[in-house]
Design a protein around this motif. Structure first.
Motif, short mmCIF file in Angstrom:
data_model
loop_
_atom_site.label_atom_id
_atom_site.label_comp_id
_atom_site.label_asym_id
_atom_site.label_seq_id
_atom_site.Cartn_x
_atom_site.Cartn_y
_atom_site.Cartn_z
N MET A 210 0.85 -1.19 0.00
CA MET A 210 0.00 0.00 0.00
C MET A 210 0.89 1.24 0.00
O MET A 210 1.93 1.27 0.66
CB MET A 210 -0.92 -0.02 1.22
N ASN A 211 0.46 2.27 -0.73
CA ASN A 211 1.28 3.45 -0.91
C ASN A 211 0.50 4.73 -0.62
O ASN A 211 -0.73 4.75 -0.69
CB ASN A 211 1.81 3.52 -2.35
N ILE A 212 1.25 5.79 -0.31
CA ILE A 212 0.69 7.13 -0.18
C ILE A 212 0.92 7.84 -1.51
O ILE A 212 2.06 7.90 -2.00
CB ILE A 212 1.37 7.93 0.95
N ILE A 213 -0.13 8.37 -2.10
CA ILE A 213 -0.01 9.02 -3.39
C ILE A 213 -0.51 10.46 -3.30
O ILE A 213 -1.31 10.81 -2.44
CB ILE A 213 -0.79 8.25 -4.48
N GLU A 214 0.00 11.29 -4.21
CA GLU A 214 -0.34 12.72 -4.21
C GLU A 214 -1.41 13.01 -5.25
O GLU A 214 -1.39 12.48 -6.35
CB GLU A 214 0.92 13.54 -4.52
N HIS A 215 -2.36 13.87 -4.85
CA HIS A 215 -3.42 14.32 -5.76
C HIS A 215 -3.36 15.84 -5.87
O HIS A 215 -2.98 16.53 -4.92
CB HIS A 215 -4.80 13.93 -5.23
N ASN A 216 -3.76 16.35 -7.03
CA ASN A 216 -3.88 17.79 -7.23
C ASN A 216 -5.27 18.07 -7.76
O ASN A 216 -5.61 17.69 -8.89
CB ASN A 216 -2.82 18.28 -8.21
N GLN A 217 -6.09 18.70 -6.91
CA GLN A 217 -7.47 19.00 -7.26
C GLN A 217 -7.59 20.51 -7.46
O GLN A 217 -7.73 21.27 -6.50
CB GLN A 217 -8.41 18.52 -6.14
N ASN A 218 -7.47 20.95 -8.70
CA ASN A 218 -7.55 22.37 -9.02
C ASN A 218 -6.57 23.21 -8.21
O ASN A 218 -6.91 24.28 -7.71
CB ASN A 218 -8.99 22.89 -8.80
N GLY A 219 -5.36 22.70 -8.08
CA GLY A 219 -4.33 23.43 -7.36
C GLY A 219 -4.23 23.10 -5.89
O GLY A 219 -3.25 23.49 -5.24
N LEU A 220 -5.22 22.43 -5.34
CA LEU A 220 -5.16 21.99 -3.95
C LEU A 220 -4.50 20.61 -3.92
O LEU A 220 -5.01 19.65 -4.49
CB LEU A 220 -6.55 21.95 -3.32
N VAL A 221 -3.34 20.55 -3.27
CA VAL A 221 -2.55 19.33 -3.23
C VAL A 221 -2.79 18.60 -1.92
O VAL A 221 -2.72 19.21 -0.84
CB VAL A 221 -1.05 19.65 -3.40
N TYR A 222 -3.11 17.31 -2.02
CA TYR A 222 -3.28 16.50 -0.81
C TYR A 222 -2.78 15.09 -1.09
O TYR A 222 -2.53 14.71 -2.24
CB TYR A 222 -4.74 16.48 -0.35
N LEU A 223 -2.61 14.32 -0.02
CA LEU A 223 -2.13 12.95 -0.13
C LEU A 223 -3.22 11.99 0.31
O LEU A 223 -4.09 12.35 1.12
CB LEU A 223 -0.88 12.74 0.74
N ALA A 224 -3.16 10.76 -0.22
CA ALA A 224 -4.14 9.74 0.13
C ALA A 224 -3.48 8.36 0.00
O ALA A 224 -2.45 8.22 -0.66
CB ALA A 224 -5.37 9.83 -0.79
N ALA A 225 -4.10 7.38 0.63
CA ALA A 225 -3.60 6.00 0.58
C ALA A 225 -4.32 5.25 -0.53
O ALA A 225 -5.56 5.20 -0.55
CB ALA A 225 -3.82 5.30 1.91
N ASP A 226 -3.55 4.67 -1.46
CA ASP A 226 -4.19 3.98 -2.58
C ASP A 226 -4.99 2.76 -2.13
O ASP A 226 -5.99 2.40 -2.75
CB ASP A 226 -3.17 3.62 -3.66
#
Length: 270
Positions: free
Chosen positions: A1-17
């Protein structure tokens, strides 16, 4: 399991796949990118009591909740005191939102109620999210070095098992961004607390420096705690990001000498 980065309209957050693959849950670890705050709080400050403009903080919450798919009205948090109290959140706690003071002290929250957005705050300490997709139970933990020594993440797993009947082998865990071994330089009180609590197993997470100080790996210590609590190693994800190394991306209490905003980690059953 990994932590991945998301960019939602410039808002950057991390989540667990692994959480995303299991489905049924909204979650995320915030960064400081994508908000509306300015000055020393630029830009995604989610700390309600840091001195930032309350209206800007609320807008930051709106943006972060929208990005991760959580309901802002469901946010529940606690007064964090670096202890090992883990509190089950019940229907009686609903409605405790951003406009009210936290009515109780706890550094961990667990619930099986859909729509409740468990929230913890960090700026070097570790945010740890827990999810049992079988029993449908979630948890959020704030683990600084004191909480790590006290075993708060173990307490959270025990609460999930005892209160909701979770099977430890079903529980997924994500350790979010926090200060890493490279930057967490301490005196002997921190390693002493770890070895007193965890014995010799803590030693491989502690490095003695030529100065006589120590580097301590809180992420590895909490991963070890989770494995000791019965979680499968492949069900534990750890963010490699160090908040102190990346001050443009994260709030770091140590780097800013306390002049900062806060990250939030949130999780909610859908």
């Amino acid at each position: 399991m990994n932590i991945i980065e998301h960019n939602q309209n410039g808002l950057v957050y991390l989540a667990a796949d692994g959480f995303e693959a299991a489905g049924g849950v909204a979650h995320g670890f915030s960064t400081r990118l994508g908000g509306v705050s300015d000055g020393i709080y630029t830009s995604l400050n989610l700390g309600m009591n840091r001195g930032d403009d309350p209206d800007k903080v609320k807008e930051n919450y709106r943006r972060f909740c929208a990005a991760i798919g959580a309901d802002l009205k469901g946010v529940v948090c606690a007064s964090q005191v670096h202890g090992d109290t883990v509190r089950p959140v019940t229907t009686a706690d609903l409605g405790i939102g951003l406009d009210e003071g936290e009515p109780w002290q706890a550094d961990g929250l667990v619930t099986d109620i859909p729509g409740v957005v468990l929230t913890v705050f960090t700026a070097d300490c570790l945010p740890i999210l827990l999810y049992d997709p079988v029993r449908r139970v979630v948890g959020a933990v704030h683990a600084g070095w004191r909480g790590t020594a006290l075993g708060i993440v173990t307490r959270a797993v025990e609460r999930m098992v005892d209160c909701y009947g979770c099977d430890r082998l079903d529980i997924l865990a994500a350790i979010g961004p926090g200060i890493s071994k490279c930057c967490f330089e301490t005196h002997e009180d921190v390693p002493n607390a770890m070895t007193e609590s965890m014995g010799a197993s803590a030693l491989h997470c502690i490095q003695v420096l030529p100065t006589g100080k120590f580097h301590v790996d809180l992420k590895a210590l909490n991963a070890k705690r989770l494995e000791g609590a019965g979680l499968a190693p492949e069900h534990i994800a750890v963010s490699a990001d160090c908040t102190s190394c990346l001050p443009e991306k994260y709030w770091s209490h140590r780097y800013t000498h306390g002049q900062r905003g806060s990250q939030a980690a949130m999780i909610a059953l859908l």
